[in-house]
Design an enzyme around this catalytic site. Structure first.
Site, PDB file in Angstrom:
ATOM      1  N   ASN A 118      71.972  -1.901  68.532  1.00 55.56           N
ATOM      2  CA  ASN A 118      71.812  -3.145  67.681  1.00 55.56           C
ATOM      3  C   ASN A 118      70.617  -3.864  68.020  1.00 55.56           C
ATOM      4  O   ASN A 118      69.378  -3.869  67.277  1.00 55.56           O
ATOM      5  CB  ASN A 118      73.195  -3.895  67.941  1.00 55.56           C
ATOM      6  N   ASP A 119      70.476  -4.728  69.063  1.00 55.90           N
ATOM      7  CA  ASP A 119      69.396  -5.618  69.355  1.00 55.90           C
ATOM      8  C   ASP A 119      68.147  -4.812  69.499  1.00 55.90           C
ATOM      9  O   ASP A 119      67.143  -5.394  69.125  1.00 55.90           O
ATOM     10  CB  ASP A 119      69.795  -6.149  70.574  1.00 55.90           C
ATOM     11  N   VAL A 120      68.082  -3.711  70.104  1.00 58.04           N
ATOM     12  CA  VAL A 120      66.985  -2.870  70.173  1.00 58.04           C
ATOM     13  C   VAL A 120      66.189  -2.286  68.950  1.00 58.04           C
ATOM     14  O   VAL A 120      65.235  -1.669  68.792  1.00 58.04           O
ATOM     15  CB  VAL A 120      67.138  -1.602  71.175  1.00 58.04           C
ATOM     16  N   THR A 121      66.755  -2.517  67.715  1.00 56.79           N
ATOM     17  CA  THR A 121      66.477  -2.251  66.518  1.00 56.79           C
ATOM     18  C   THR A 121      66.134  -3.602  65.526  1.00 56.79           C
ATOM     19  O   THR A 121      65.793  -3.449  64.204  1.00 56.79           O
ATOM     20  CB  THR A 121      67.344  -1.390  65.631  1.00 56.79           C
ATOM     21  N   ALA A 173      72.990  -9.707  72.259  1.00 59.17           N
ATOM     22  CA  ALA A 173      72.470 -11.306  72.326  1.00 59.17           C
ATOM     23  C   ALA A 173      73.092 -12.249  71.322  1.00 59.17           C
ATOM     24  O   ALA A 173      72.513 -13.373  71.386  1.00 59.17           O
ATOM     25  CB  ALA A 173      70.948 -10.976  71.834  1.00 59.17           C
TER      26      ALA A 173
END
Lengths: 97, 461
Positions: free
Chosen positions: B383-386, B424
């Site tokens: 999720n957050d890394v994209t 996050a």
């Protein structure tokens, strides 16, 4: 032991530099095996534990030393075995596939 | 004769350890590295057994047998998804061994220790005990024995720091007055307590950094033990372990664009709860058939696996999908973010276990230029890394974090259980793009359905 203090710090300094240089080159692909291998290597604290457990200088030191041997030995055996188990799985594509 | 043999075996062992790490740098030589490391270890142990201080071998034998009985099954039967837990436990073991040796050394020589030795011993004991309980807490969080969400309370940092300050202050007093043996348990107890309190406020997704940091501490306490025992091999091995942990911590922090202090004292994931719920935007959801039709036509596919894939145990299904697409002539690659997983490099191990060739696993710098040319980017459990917000939205809590440029692919597919935000606590704008298809469902089940569609039509053709 002032003379050996100097030597020991020297060794520590050099080993840290060597460590940084060698480990910087490890591919991120292998960071998990790296951690389990360094963990196994630092279980060399086993040698310190062995001397304490086998020295039998006091009851307390023998007990603590023996527990330390158990912990360190678990890391020595477990660390090397699981590192190898992981590395065995890393394969390249078979040609022609 | 014996002392010479010991010294000689230690020198050779130190050289072998360094070679071992050198060979680990590449998958083709890595296993040789392990062999050499084992050789070094065996040599050092043999050398130590002739030490003149040893009067009896019975407890050594008992310890070695028990230790092997604990370590071996853990290494042989532990599933690869549980490697982070095992690693946390082994940090705890290593640190405890160092702390206990330090403790016995202190009580054996109370009052007779020089200032420098006493200082090294204090460092060994403090680091050892705090890493012991800290690693046990990390283990508990990874194993879900302890809630993995951050536990924070008002004034937490003040409490923690003052506790640590008292521990260090007491240790300093002890260094100056080594005879005050009543204070030693105080230092040990406070360190044990500090280790617990240090890890409590840290959330599950910060585990990669925390494990690396604990790795470093365990190494440093082994090095400190080397100073106490005047043993150069211990100093070398501890320094190698310490620097390795330090490098990995820095890499993990950089991958999340955060600092050590932020990870340890930030209580991340708490602050941003309110953000992101402001507007309701619409997403495009798609069925397995629709997704499979696009995958069928794709010539280049990039898969972005995240921890959610491992939780769903979907890696073997993903491997089948990889095989099916490769057979159709598509170029399939995997984009691995450094913090994909619960410890550094964890995702690579999971995919390697599923028999995905390692030359298909690419790091962020290698893969990012490929996204604009990719037909499909398939996000599974990441999720957050994209989240493209990390590139342009200065107000976003993840602003500045290096991300995978998934949004640049021609079609983006996201397999996700629901629209709930990631770690996050922020919305991912990737999901609202026109060329994004949301594939709702369990990762393993959904990839299985994709497979059915792909292979089914294959038979029809």
């Amino acid at each position: 032991m002032p003379s050996s203090l100097e030597g020991a710090l020297f060794v520590f300094l050099l080993a840290t530099f060597v460590g940084f240089e060698v480990i910087r080159r490890v591919s991120p692909l292998l960071h998990t095996p790296l951690m389990s291998l360094t963990n196994a290597i630092s279980a060399i604290s086993l040698v310190g534990s062995i001397v304490i457990a086998g020295g039998e200088k006091s009851q307390l030191s023998t007990v603590l030393g023996t527990i330390a041997v158990v912990c360190a030995m678990a890391n020595v055996v477990g660390g090397f075995v699981i590192t190898d188990r992981m590395l065995k799985m890393f394969k390249k594509r078979e040609p022609g596939k | 004769m014996a002392p010479y043999f010991i010294q000689f075996s230690y020198i050779v062992a130190a050289a072998l350890f360094i070679l071992s790490l050198k060979w680990l740098s590449h998958p083709t030589t890595a296993r040789r590295g392990v062999r050499v490391g084992e050789l070094g270890m065996a040599l050092a142990i043999l050398g130590t057994l002739v030490h003149q201080d040893i009067v009896s071998y019975r407890w050594i034998l008992v310890g070695c047998v028990l230790g092997s009985a604990i370590g071996l099954p853990m290494a042989v039967f532990m599933p690869m998804t549980h490697v982070p837990q095992r690693t946390a436990l082994s940090h705890a073991f290593g640190a405890l061994a160092a702390a206990l040796v330090g403790t016995s050394e202190y009580y054996l020589h109370t009052g007779a220790l020089g200032t420098f030795t006493m200082a090294a011993l204090s460092l060994e004991v403090i680091l050892g005990y705090l890493t012991f309980t800290g690693s046990l807490m990390a283990f508990g969080k990874l194993q879900d024995l302890v809630p993995s969400r951050p536990i924070v309370y008002r004034g937490q940092n003040v409490v923690n720091l003052s506790l640590f300050a008292v521990a260090v202050g007491t240790a300093v007093y002890l260094v100056m007055h080594p005879g005050q043996s009543g204070l030693f348990p105080v230092v040990a107890g406070l360190s044990l307590l500090f280790g617990v309190l240090l890890i409590i406020p840290i959330g599950g997704a910060d585990m990669p950094t925390v494990i690396s940091l604990l790795n470093s501490y365990a190494g440093l306490s082994a090095a400190a033990m080397g100073f106490v025992l005047d043993n150069n091999l211990l100093i070398v091995a501890g320094a190698l372990d310490g620097s390795s942990g330090m490098i990995l911590s820095v890499i993990m922090c950089r991958a999340m664009n955060r600092s050590f202090t932020n990870v340890l004292f930030g209580g991340f994931g708490q602050v941003q709860k309110a953000v992101g719920t402001a507007e309701q935007r619409s997403v495009r959801s798609a069925t397995p058939e629709e997704a499979a039709a696009i995958l069928e036509a794709a010539t280049s596919v990039i898969v972005i696996p995240g921890y959610g894939m491992a939780v769903a145990q979907a890696q073997h299904k993903v491997r089948e999908l990889y095989d099916a697409l490769t057979r159709r002539g598509a170029d399939v690659k995997f984009a691995i973010h450094p913090v994909a997983g619960r410890m550094p490099g964890h995702m690579n191990v999971l995919l390697a276990e599923a028999d995905i060739p390692y030359d298909r696993l690419l790091e962020i710098e290698e893969i990012n230029p490929d996204f604009p040319r990719a037909d499909v980017a398939l996000v599974i459990g990441a999720n957050d890394v994209t989240n493209p917000a990390a590139r342009h939205d200065r107000a976003s809590p993840i602003y500045g974090m290096p991300i995978l440029d998934v949004d640049k692919a021609r079609t983006v597919m996201v397999i996700k259980r629901s629209m709930s935000p990631g770690f996050a606590g922020i919305d991912n704008e990737l999901y609202y793009m026109d060329r994004t298809m949301m594939l709702f469902g369990d990762a393993k089940v959904f990839v299985g359905e994709l497979m059915k569609e792909l292979t089914g039509s294959h038979v029809r053709v």
